[in-house]
Every structure is written in structure tokens, then in C-alpha cells.
Design an enzyme around this catalytic site. Structure first.
Site, mmCIF file in Angstrom:
data_model
loop_
_atom_site.group_PDB
_atom_site.id
_atom_site.type_symbol
_atom_site.label_atom_id
_atom_site.label_comp_id
_atom_site.label_asym_id
_atom_site.label_seq_id
_atom_site.Cartn_x
_atom_site.Cartn_y
_atom_site.Cartn_z
ATOM 1 N N ASP A 96 0.761 -1.341 -0.065
ATOM 2 C CA ASP A 96 0.298 -0.029 0.046
ATOM 3 C C ASP A 96 0.936 1.279 -0.003
ATOM 4 O O ASP A 96 1.514 1.701 0.944
ATOM 5 C CB ASP A 96 -0.981 -0.005 1.200
ATOM 6 N N ASP A 310 -1.744 5.680 -5.440
ATOM 7 C CA ASP A 310 -2.255 4.952 -4.176
ATOM 8 C C ASP A 310 -2.572 3.525 -4.753
ATOM 9 O O ASP A 310 -3.604 3.323 -5.305
ATOM 10 C CB ASP A 310 -3.248 5.635 -3.439
#
Length: 436
Positions: A96, A310
Site C-alpha cells: 500500500d 495509491d
């Protein structure tokens, strides 16, 4: 300027990782267990788009890109890592770039929520993490919108394929008070963003910062970079550089955007343009592209918009004023209408030229890139993979965007590189070693 490290290598273990000349490829697998939730989300998104987002976000709600739990449930690609030695325990984790925390469930978490996942048990290389000035093990507490994760901080060796990262601080969860873990295949989250102030205050280095600090990649002759690829059913994350097999074409080069804020992986968006053909033909028939001007003649971001790249977010999110305004007519009621949609050109700040003049890079998504197709009750349906965010401060480029572009996150030169991604995940057995 730091180099970009490229390699094409043989697959050593098909299900886990590739290793060659210092680079590590970790295969990303796509979970299918969240399909019902994904369909529910896409149907809701389509309904809101048709109604111009009138009820998608109410005033005063938290911005969508900050709704970490819901978004990471839909981010369905995960990879395997090991923690500890004698024994090593292997975990499925979400890589992430939208967070910096690193946590997995601990063995002392005995709830059903934890017991359905792999849990960490202390290995021979485990050490408690005791901050300077303290005599006790550091606690861990991560707050999400729908609950929190509590536990302790410990130190152990993390294994990325055959690459060992000793002395990594990890969060060992003893209490997971969020429904998220009930719904996902992966066990924990491995944050790859820059350290936030909370971690800095505690003296905690995220995994990639620890690798940089120990010179793990540079001592192996590689760069402090990782690259992220998503295919339809699988992907890869490469530590140390980029794997050229994941580029669409050998002739295409990466284009670069400098990091504008060292928190998330943040770049600066200047504009988004709708580009339609200038005749009655559509893009599939080769119509010439013509940008659609804004009403006020100004770009969407005259002074630049903060934009987060992201890997842990599913959709592309933009300010509500832009998504409902300039992009408000980018809608689809049936999949047959996809051929009539425009290309969307995202203009980002580029690296300065040799004379120091600012440059602009343009990354173009086709309707095939940003339209999500799904099957419901045996019928095909489509929805635009762009959501309106109540926060007008910036954009988030999630997996819908990253499927189109093989992306390099470069800490040596503080930049992000993009190149068109190979639409077909390459067959590793056909690869030949190559480095340029």
C-alpha cells in the site's frame, strides 16, 4: 541523478517470487472472494453517477480517499512475504503506497476475525521494540473510520522473496476491531509511503525506509526503487528497479513526475482533458482527437492539485466540483456506449529540462482503461471508474489508473515514473536475462 534499474529474469518460484541480479519480483494475486462486495460497490457507484452524485456524499462526510477500510477491501491484489526466522511465517499482505504502517495479526489475537488469517508467532529473531527513553514495549494503535487495530511493536526479519530485511519494526495486532479483516483474503497491510509524523516521533522506519537505511538494495547493485504492475488477474511488485517485461513496448520510455510532498507518494496534477474524435467516427474507428475546452478557459488545476498515487485505492477520485462539472458528462448507461466516450488526458508536472524549464507529462486513459465492466445476473454492465470526492483539494490515482501504467516509485531521485503497461501479464518462462 539516480539511474533506473531494469531487468528481465527467470522465474524461480512461480507462485511466490522472481529473483535475478539483486532485483526481487513478488507476484501479486487477485482475490475473487470480494466479488459480491465489489459488485455491490460498482452498482451503487453507477446509480450515483447517473444521479450526478446527489446522494453519494453528504456534506460533512469524510472524503472518500480517506475512507481507508472500504477502499482497501476493494483493492484485491496481494502478495506473499515472510516474517521471522526459525521459523519463518508467510503472510498475504496488501502493498500500500497510501499508508506507511506495517501490521499483521498476532498469535495472541484469538477472535474469529484473526483466527481465519495467518497469525504471527515470535521467531528466534524476534526482539521487542522499546523506544529510547522507555522501559516497556511500544504499543501499536492505528485508527480507521470503522474501528482500530491495537497491539504491540516488535522487531523481526522480513523476507521479500530471498531478500532479508533484518531489524524491521512491525505491528503485531492483538485486537482487530474492524470488520475489514472478515472480508479480505490478505492478512495485513505493508505500507510503502513516506513515514508520517507519528512514526517519526516514535523512531519507527517503514519497511522501504529501513531498506534504504541499511543499503540493502544499493549494496546489491540496485536502486532504491520499487515498481508496481497490475494485469487483469495477477500483477507484480518489483524491488530494486523495473522489470521491462511489464512495459507494453520495449521502445517506450518512462516519463517522470517529481514528488511534491513527502508524505504519501504525491505528485502535482495540472489538468485533465476530455479528448473526443472530431468526426462522426469513434476512437475504435480511428477518429482524430480533439480536446474539449473548459468553460472558463482555465485548466482544472491552475496552481496544481495534490495528487496521490495509491496502490491501496480501487478507483480514481477527483474533487467533486471537477468530476460533476467538467467530467460530468462522462457517463455510461450500457457497455455499448463505451465507444462514444472520450479519452482522458491527465497532465502532471514533469521533471525540468536541461535548462531548468518546467515540463509537463501527459498520461492518457482510453475508455477501455477507465470503464469497469462487470457481470450481474448474467448480464454485462459498465460503470465509470472515477468517483467524486467531497474534498476539493486533490486527486487520488488508484488501481483503475495503475492498470494502464506500469509505475516506478523512486526514492533515490524522489519521483514517480509511468509507462504504458503490458496488457497481457508476461509468461516468465519466456524471459531472458537483460539489464540496461
Amino acid at each position: 541523478m539516480a539511474r533506473l534499474s531494469y531487468v528481465v529474469c527467470f522465474l524461480m518460484y512461480l507462485s511466490l517470487w522472481t529473483s535475478c541480479q539483486g532485483l526481487i519480483n513478488i507476484e501479486l494475486k487477485r482475490s475473487t472472494l470480494n466479488e459480491d462486495k465489489r459488485l455491490q460497490f460498482l452498482l451503487q457507484l453507477k446509480l450515483k453517477q447517473i444521479n450526478n452524485y446527489q446522494s453519494l456524499i453528504q456534506e460533512g462526510e469524510v472524503p472518500l480517499h480517506q475512507q481507508v477500510v472500504a477502499e482497501k477491501r476493494l483493492a484485491t491484489y496481494y502478495g506473499d512475504i515472510g516474517i521471522g526466522s526459525n521459523p519463518s511465517t508467510y503472510f498475504k499482505v496488501l502493498f500500500d503506497t497510501g499508508s506507511c504502517e506495517f501490521w499483521v495479526p498476532g498469535g495472541s489475537c484469538t477472535t474469529t476475525r484473526c483466527s481465519s488469517h495467518t497469525r504471527y508467532r515470535k521467531s528466534s529473531s524476534y526482539r521487542p521494540y522499546i523506544p529510547l527513553g522507555s522501559s516497556t514495549e511500544a504499543p501499536m494503535s492505528i485508527q480507521y473510520l470503522s474501528g482500530k487495530v491495537n497491539g504491540v511493536m516488535g522487531m523481526d526479519t522480513v523476507l521479500l522473496g530471498d531478500l532479508a530485511v533484518p531489524g524491521q519494526i512491525i505491528g503485531v495486532a492483538t485486537d482487530v476491531d474492524i470488520p475489514l479483516l472478515d472480508e479480505v483474503v490478505w492478512d495485513g497491510i505493508l505500507g510503502l509511503a513516506y513515514p508520517n509524523q507519528n512514526l517519526i516521533n516514535q523512531g519507527i522506519m517503514p519497511l522501504f525506509d529501513n531498506m534504504i537505511n541499511q543499503r540493502i538494495l544499493t549494496n546489491a547493485g540496485e536502486a532504491n526503487q520499487f515498481a508496481y504492475y497490475l494485469g487483469a488477474d495477477r500483477g507484480a511488485i518489483t524491488f530494486g528497479g523495473a522489470d521491462l517485461r511489464y512495459k507494453r513496448s520495449p521502445e517506450e520510455d518512462f516519463v517522470w513526475s517529481p514528488i511534491s510532498e513527502k508524505n504519501y507518494w504525491t505528485v502535482t496534477l495540472l489538468d485533465v482533458k476530455k479528448i473526443y474524435p472530431n468526426n462522426n467516427n469513434n476512437f475504435l474507428n480511428g477518429g482524430e482527437a480533439v480536446p474539449v475546452p473548459k468553460q472558463d478557459g482555465q485548466p482544472l488545476c491552475p496552481t496544481g492539485c495534490k495528487t496521490i498515487v495509491d496502490t491501496g485505492t480501487y478507483l480514481i477520485y477527483g474533487p467533486r466540483s471537477d468530476v460533476q462539472g467538467y467530467l460530468g458528462d462522462v457517463q455510461i448507461h450500457s457497455c455499448d456506449e463505451k465507444r462514444n466516450l472520450p479519452n482522458l488526458a491527465f497532465e502532471l508536472t514533469g521533471l525540468p529540462d536541461a535548462n531548468g524549464n518546467p515540463q509537463v507529462i501527459e498520461l492518457t486513459l482510453t475508455p477501455d482503461d477507465y470503464v469497469l465492466q462487470f457481470t450481474i445476473n448474467g448480464q454485462e454492465d459498465c460503470v465509470i471508474g472515477i468517483g467524486a470526492d467531497n474534498d476539493d483539494s486533490g486527486w487520488t490515482l488508484g488501481q483503475v489508473f495503475l492498470r494502464a501504467f506500469y509505475t516506478v516509485f523512486d526514492r533515490d531521485s524522489e519521483r514517480i515514473g509511468f509507462v504504458r503497461a503490458n496488457p497481457i501479464p508476461p509468461n516468465p518462462t519466456n524471459a531472458r536475462p537483460s539489464k540496461v
